[in-house]
Design a protein around this motif. Structure first.
Motif, short mmCIF file in Angstrom:
data_model
loop_
_atom_site.label_atom_id
_atom_site.label_comp_id
_atom_site.label_asym_id
_atom_site.label_seq_id
_atom_site.Cartn_x
_atom_site.Cartn_y
_atom_site.Cartn_z
N ASP A 121 -4.13 -4.58 -15.88
CA ASP A 121 -4.40 -4.22 -14.79
C ASP A 121 -5.23 -3.50 -14.27
OD1 ASP A 121 -3.65 -6.99 -14.58
OD2 ASP A 121 -1.63 -6.20 -14.32
N VAL A 122 -4.93 -2.58 -15.52
CA VAL A 122 -4.98 -0.74 -14.58
C VAL A 122 -6.78 -0.93 -15.32
CG1 VAL A 122 -5.12 1.81 -14.85
CG2 VAL A 122 -3.62 0.10 -14.45
N PRO A 123 -7.86 -0.46 -14.61
CA PRO A 123 -9.16 -0.59 -15.64
C PRO A 123 -9.22 0.81 -15.90
CG PRO A 123 -9.37 -1.70 -13.24
CD PRO A 123 -8.17 -1.32 -13.53
N LEU A 124 -10.28 0.76 -17.18
CA LEU A 124 -11.05 2.07 -17.76
C LEU A 124 -11.58 2.98 -16.04
CD1 LEU A 124 -12.21 3.24 -20.10
CD2 LEU A 124 -14.12 2.22 -19.58
N ASP A 125 -11.44 4.15 -16.16
CA ASP A 125 -12.02 4.83 -15.27
C ASP A 125 -11.20 4.53 -13.51
OD1 ASP A 125 -14.56 7.33 -15.47
OD2 ASP A 125 -14.72 7.03 -13.63
N THR A 126 -10.04 4.41 -13.59
CA THR A 126 -9.54 4.54 -12.59
C THR A 126 -9.42 5.50 -12.31
OG1 THR A 126 -7.80 2.56 -13.31
CG2 THR A 126 -7.12 3.82 -11.18
N GLN A 127 -9.38 6.16 -10.18
CA GLN A 127 -10.11 6.95 -9.92
C GLN A 127 -8.58 7.35 -9.15
OE1 GLN A 127 -14.20 8.46 -9.89
NE2 GLN A 127 -13.79 6.91 -8.91
N PHE A 128 -8.59 6.40 -8.36
CA PHE A 128 -7.09 6.03 -6.55
C PHE A 128 -6.13 4.80 -8.11
CE2 PHE A 128 -10.53 7.42 -5.28
CZ PHE A 128 -10.26 8.43 -5.12
N LEU A 129 -4.80 5.37 -8.12
CA LEU A 129 -3.80 4.12 -8.17
C LEU A 129 -2.73 3.98 -7.30
CD1 LEU A 129 -2.98 1.81 -10.33
CD2 LEU A 129 -1.83 3.73 -11.94
N LEU A 130 -2.78 2.98 -6.60
CA LEU A 130 -1.29 2.73 -5.61
C LEU A 130 -0.75 1.89 -5.81
CD1 LEU A 130 0.06 3.87 -3.03
CD2 LEU A 130 -1.41 2.11 -1.82
N VAL A 131 0.99 2.24 -6.52
CA VAL A 131 2.03 1.39 -6.91
C VAL A 131 3.12 1.04 -5.49
CG1 VAL A 131 3.55 0.82 -8.80
CG2 VAL A 131 1.79 2.33 -9.41
N GLU A 132 2.87 -0.67 -6.26
CA GLU A 132 4.31 -0.67 -5.11
C GLU A 132 6.06 -1.01 -6.41
OE1 GLU A 132 5.38 -4.11 -1.87
OE2 GLU A 132 4.96 -5.33 -4.18
N VAL A 133 6.57 0.10 -6.47
CA VAL A 133 7.44 0.25 -7.56
C VAL A 133 8.29 -1.03 -7.91
CG1 VAL A 133 8.93 1.37 -8.72
CG2 VAL A 133 7.29 2.66 -7.27
N SER A 134 9.30 -0.99 -6.06
CA SER A 134 9.47 -2.34 -5.41
C SER A 134 9.26 -2.94 -4.52
CB SER A 134 10.89 -2.00 -6.04
OG SER A 134 11.12 -1.60 -5.07
N GLU A 135 9.47 -4.53 -5.11
CA GLU A 135 8.93 -5.49 -2.99
C GLU A 135 9.97 -4.61 -1.81
OE1 GLU A 135 8.98 -9.62 -1.58
OE2 GLU A 135 10.40 -8.83 -3.32
N ASN A 136 8.09 -4.45 -1.42
CA ASN A 136 8.49 -3.39 -0.14
C ASN A 136 8.76 -2.73 -0.31
OD1 ASN A 136 7.85 -5.57 1.49
ND2 ASN A 136 9.92 -6.46 1.57
N GLY A 137 8.02 -1.56 -0.89
CA GLY A 137 8.25 -0.18 -1.46
C GLY A 137 9.91 0.10 -2.28
N PRO A 138 9.48 1.38 -2.43
CA PRO A 138 9.29 2.61 -2.31
C PRO A 138 7.97 2.28 -3.34
CG PRO A 138 10.04 2.97 -3.89
CD PRO A 138 11.11 1.65 -4.07
N TYR A 139 6.47 3.25 -2.84
CA TYR A 139 5.42 3.29 -3.38
C TYR A 139 4.74 4.19 -4.19
CZ TYR A 139 5.18 -0.80 0.15
OH TYR A 139 5.29 -1.64 0.98
N ALA A 140 4.13 4.48 -4.82
CA ALA A 140 4.13 5.73 -5.60
C ALA A 140 2.19 5.90 -6.07
CB ALA A 140 4.67 5.66 -7.15
N LEU A 141 2.09 7.19 -5.29
CA LEU A 141 0.51 7.16 -6.12
C LEU A 141 0.24 7.66 -7.22
CD1 LEU A 141 -2.33 7.49 -4.37
CD2 LEU A 141 -1.42 8.87 -2.72
N LEU A 142 -0.78 8.05 -7.94
CA LEU A 142 -1.41 8.35 -8.97
C LEU A 142 -2.86 8.65 -8.48
CD1 LEU A 142 1.12 6.72 -10.27
CD2 LEU A 142 0.58 7.51 -12.01
#
Length: 883
Positions: free
Chosen positions: A154-175
């Motif tokens: 689900d990550v489209p072409l030319d993604t500039q900011f990516l926020l991932v919910e690693v597991s439900e309600n966190g932790p979160y990852a920022l790329l």
């Protein structure tokens, strides 16, 4: 305890100090009022300032201790109480890691590769741990928007900011893909062996990545997604040194004033008389614009628009002949137009780059249709024109008056405080004419662009737009750019112009082929532009009077060291009904990332429009500038007066409006069930807006907005006090005011829900404030604000706590409970209050007038209501007494 006399004296002192200490508080790291000098105006229930938040976060780095490590086996691992692999498959010969100072939960990934090329597709790894994700990716060369999903696919072409919910309600990852060493990185899914790929390119085949590689990706983890974003951009800013975060900048005064823009009222056919009519029309209705944006249509351009009058009285034979040829050509084109249009609609408009229909159209556009397209662009659009002069065009430079005269009239007679002028980053849509460059001794290169395959996949139409067909006039020497902006901006300064709206910015970074690449071009243009703005359009407090626009490539975003306002999405389109809900979605989610660097600008809108209330409610809580583009005489005055006070100021919330934590990863445009909820902070309490924006979403395959549901069913939005992030440390109780239903309710704690049912395009705004209780629990108090304004709580500039005072002058002094607050006016002020007070006193902003206010109190609901009058010299100081 203090006497009533002391309390009123303090109110006068506070109002005197407010003018110097508060009214200019527009730096985001000074959100709260300067009340610390007054010990009996405590702030236990005040939301923390942005600066305080950063300090707290620095002091308490990840209490749950997540450590992020790049292991020797190629795993990017979250090491905490449990070990979780975020990514797997990073190749050690390509990727190495460094860590920001004082941060265990963040790393920078450096990419090296041989051979050295101008673009690279480097495997990052498989996304191992992902419950949900939010990707902000480019929709066109100019704009980005959100995509939602549950896996790397689900990550489209030319993604500039990516926020991932690693597991439900966190932790979160920022790329965060970065811009470094003349290259720009982005992410996308690959259906090859590795899920996530980092694409890096310079935009110029002659600019190649050297052996040292590039700092390509920042990755961080945290249990708090908003803390993660704030700290992440601070880390990237400090590491790269190419931009400043919003907390480090001062906002221009225009963000707190109502404005009017000429664009959707007149487009490029704007005239001085039209401007005067537009401002006068709003002023006459009691909503005076204090900022005017003179958009496209004031500059000298070539070729001249066909409806322009020329100052020349003679038309050459060649000119007359060309006109005849043009008319004949147009007739020939018209005879084939149905066939051509049908072919384009069926085989080209939504086709991917490189398909058969795409290639056929490219050939036709470059050959047999090129002349017809040129005639069309010149007759119907402004995209084919170049800047041909630095002074205003004949409409604003004639015997009837100069631009300077217009500005003087606007400021002296119509109450406008500041005037901005529009221009493109490179002058005009197709840059600068060679003749103009020669006239001032700068080297203009007419570049025939060659967009990269990556850019053409994002926007296939780049292959046959005006800059690709006819070239663009660019400057590639920083010293020439300094001269260029001097000549562009100096005439505006002389005319009394206060600032600029700088457009088409990511269009420039898309033109890097043959002139050093997009990152290089964006850097030298933005540095020169910001230097000129700082020199010529800065306020006394250092704020840069500039709006960045069409700027959503990271080549541009990661260059803003000085300017502090940027458009957050594509335009408001009054004649595209499918665009309005998705406009709100794009702004809200883009603001998660854009809002850490610039204050997101939600764009103008029409107050008299079927979607006007939707746009108005969103802007009221967006923390953004508020301005319209109404045609003269076409206004919804009732709606505007819910946004604008009688002095032309607006009740702006304190932060960029962003989605609430529970809908960060919800596809609010097409999942059929989720409402878009946006939260913000006021000086006291906060605000949440709920919006039904289902039905339309961007299609990343066809590259256009897609109507996915023409008749979305009603949905239920659940709102709780802790949706406001700055209230999460307060347990409760809370008072909530619903704007549309004018209803007051009390919730016992921050996680108790209140619900509202919304039909398509409906909305509700909830003002949420903590309820204070006196020491002996005999008084409960929670000031809401001016409830006839969409952001009611924005009226409260400062609120004190309940305290005991002594009222003297009776037979004997008696203790009573009191509180004070400072509020804007005029309007109906409501507070939660139990029991009813004995008196409500007002001291006007001039400090000279004191009096009692009549009030009403509804005992069952606790609603206290009174009318605040027009201001006299500033906001009102109000004292409420019980007993």
């Amino acid at each position: 305890m203090r006497s009533l006399k002391d309390i009123l004296a303090f109110g006068c002192l506070l109002l005197d100090s407010r003018i110097g200490a508060f009214s200019s508080q527009r730096v985001l790291n000074n959100v709260n009022m300067p009340h610390r000098n007054f010990p009996f105006m405590r702030t236990a229930v005040m939301a923390p300032s942005a600066q305080d938040e950063v300090q707290l976060q620095t002091k308490n780095i990840d209490q749950n201790v997540h450590r992020l490590d790049l292991e020797s086996d190629g795993h990017l691992r979250i090491n905490g109480k449990e070990k979780t692999d975020l990514l797997d498959g990073l190749i050690p010969s390509i990727w190495t890691a460094t860590r920001p100072a004082f941060s265990e939960n963040s790393i920078f990934l450096h990419m090296r590769h041989s051979p050295q090329w101008s673009q690279h597709e480097m495997p990052v790894g498989d996304l191992i741990s992902c419950n949900r994700l939010l990707a902000c990716s480019r929709l066109t060369r100019y704009w980005m928007g959100p995509a939602f999903g549950t896996s790397a696919k689900d990550v489209p072409l030319d993604t500039q900011f990516l926020l991932v919910e690693v597991s439900e309600n966190g932790p979160y990852a920022l790329l965060l893909p970065l811009v470094d060493s003349g290259f720009r990185a982005s992410l996308h899914y690959s259906d090859n062996k590795i899920d996530i790929v980092c694409h890096a390119e310079s935009g110029d085949e002659n600019v190649k990545l050297d052996s040292s590689g590039m700092r390509a990706l920042y990755v961080s983890v945290s249990n708090d997604p908003f803390e993660l974003l704030k700290k992440g951009f601070v880390h990237v800013s400090e590491e790269t040194g190419t931009f400043s975060t919003l907390d480090q900048k001062t906002l221009p005064e225009t963000v707190d004033e109502f404005g009017w823009c000429t664009w959707d009222a007149f487009y490029s056919k704007v005239t001085p008389q039209g401007i005067l009519d537009g401002v006068a029309s709003l002023q006459a209705e009691g909503v005076p614009p204090r900022t005017l944006i003179l958009d496209d249509g004031w500059q000298q351009v070539t070729p001249s628009p066909p409806d322009w009058k020329t100052e020349s009285k003679n038309t050459s034979i060649n000119a007359r002949s060309n006109a005849v040829v043009s008319r004949v050509a147009n007739l020939m084109f018209d005879s084939l137009s149905k066939v051509v249009s049908a072919f384009y609609e069926r085989f080209v408009r939504t086709a991917k780059h490189g398909t058969v229909g795409n290639r056929i159209w490219y050939y036709l556009a470059q050959t047999v249709l090129k002349g017809q397209l040129e005639n069309y662009f010149h007759a119907e659009t402004d995209f084919g024109r170049q800047l041909s002069g630095f002074t205003p065009n004949f409409k604003f430079h004639s015997a009837e008056g100069e631009l300077k005269d217009l500005v003087s009239t606007l400021k002296d007679q119509l109450g406008v405080k500041r005037v901005y002028c529009w221009h493109a980053l490179h002058g005009y849509w197709r840059g600068v004419s060679s003749e103009l460059g020669q006239s001032v001794g700068i080297n203009v290169t007419q570049v025939q662009t060659n967009p990269s395959n990556h850019l053409l996949q994002i926007e296939p139409q780049l292959a046959w737009d005006t800059v690709s067909l006819f070239g663009v006039g660019l400057l590639s020497n920083p010293s020439d750019l300094t001269i260029f902006y001097k000549h562009l901006h100096s005439p505006l300064v002389e005319a009394g112009i206060d600032g600029v709206k700088v457009d088409v910015q990511s269009g420039v970074s898309a033109l890097g082929s043959g002139v050093g690449g997009g990152p290089h071009l964006a850097r030298i243009y933005t540095e020169a532009m910001e230097a000129s703005v700082s020199e010529r359009f800065s306020s006394e407090d250092g704020a840069a009077n500039c709006i960045n626009c069409m700027c959503h490539s990271t080549e541009n975003i990661y260059r803003y060291k000085v300017t502090s306002v940027a458009r957050a999405s594509d335009d408001f389109y009054p004649h595209r009904p499918e665009s309005h809900t998705v406009h709100l979605v794009n702004v809200a989610y883009n603001s998660l990332f854009m809002g850490e660097i610039c204050l997101p600008d939600w764009d103008m809108f029409h107050s008299k429009h079927e979607s006007a209330h939707l746009h108005a409610a969103a802007r009221a809580i967006g923390g953004c500038p508020i301005y319209v583009s109404d045609e003269p005489g076409k206004h919804d005055v009732t709606l505007l007066k819910r946004l604008v006070l009688s002095d032309g100021s607006v009740l702006r919330a304190k932060l960029p409006g962003r989605p609430t934590r529970d809908c960060l990863f919800s596809d609010v445009g097409k999942d059929g069930t989720s409402a878009l909820k946006i939260w913000n902070q006021n000086s006291y309490g906060g605000v949440v807006g709920a919006f039904h924006v289902q039905g339309v979403a961007w299609n990343f395959v066809t590259n256009e907005n897609e109507v996915v549901d023409a008749a979305p069913v009603p949905l239920t939005a659940n709102v709780k006090p802790h949706d406001v992030e700055s209230l999460r440390d307060i347990t409760g109780p809370f008072a909530i005011w619903r704007h549309r239903s004018s209803a007051l309710e009390v919730l016992p704690d921050g996680n108790t829900l209140t619900t509202t049912s919304l039909s398509h395009s409906e909305w509700e705004v909830f003002t949420i404030v903590p309820i204070q209780n006196s020491d002996n629990n005999d008084v409960a108090w929670g000031p809401i604000g001016l409830v006839d304004m969409l952001n009611s709580g924005g009226a409260i500039q400062q609120a004190g706590e309940l305290e005991k005072v002594v009222v003297s002058g009776e037979e004997e002094d008696s203790p009573t409970t009191s509180t004070q607050f400072i509020s804007r006016g005029p309007g109906r002020f409501v507070s939660y209050c139990q029991p009813a007070p004995s008196r409500v006193l007002i001291r006007y902003g001039d400090g000279n007038s004191v009096g009692d206010l009549l009030f009403s109190h509804d005992a069952p609901s606790g609603e206290l209501s009174f009318i605040l009058p027009e201001e006299k010299g500033g906001a009102h100081s109000v004292t409420v007494l019980w007993g």
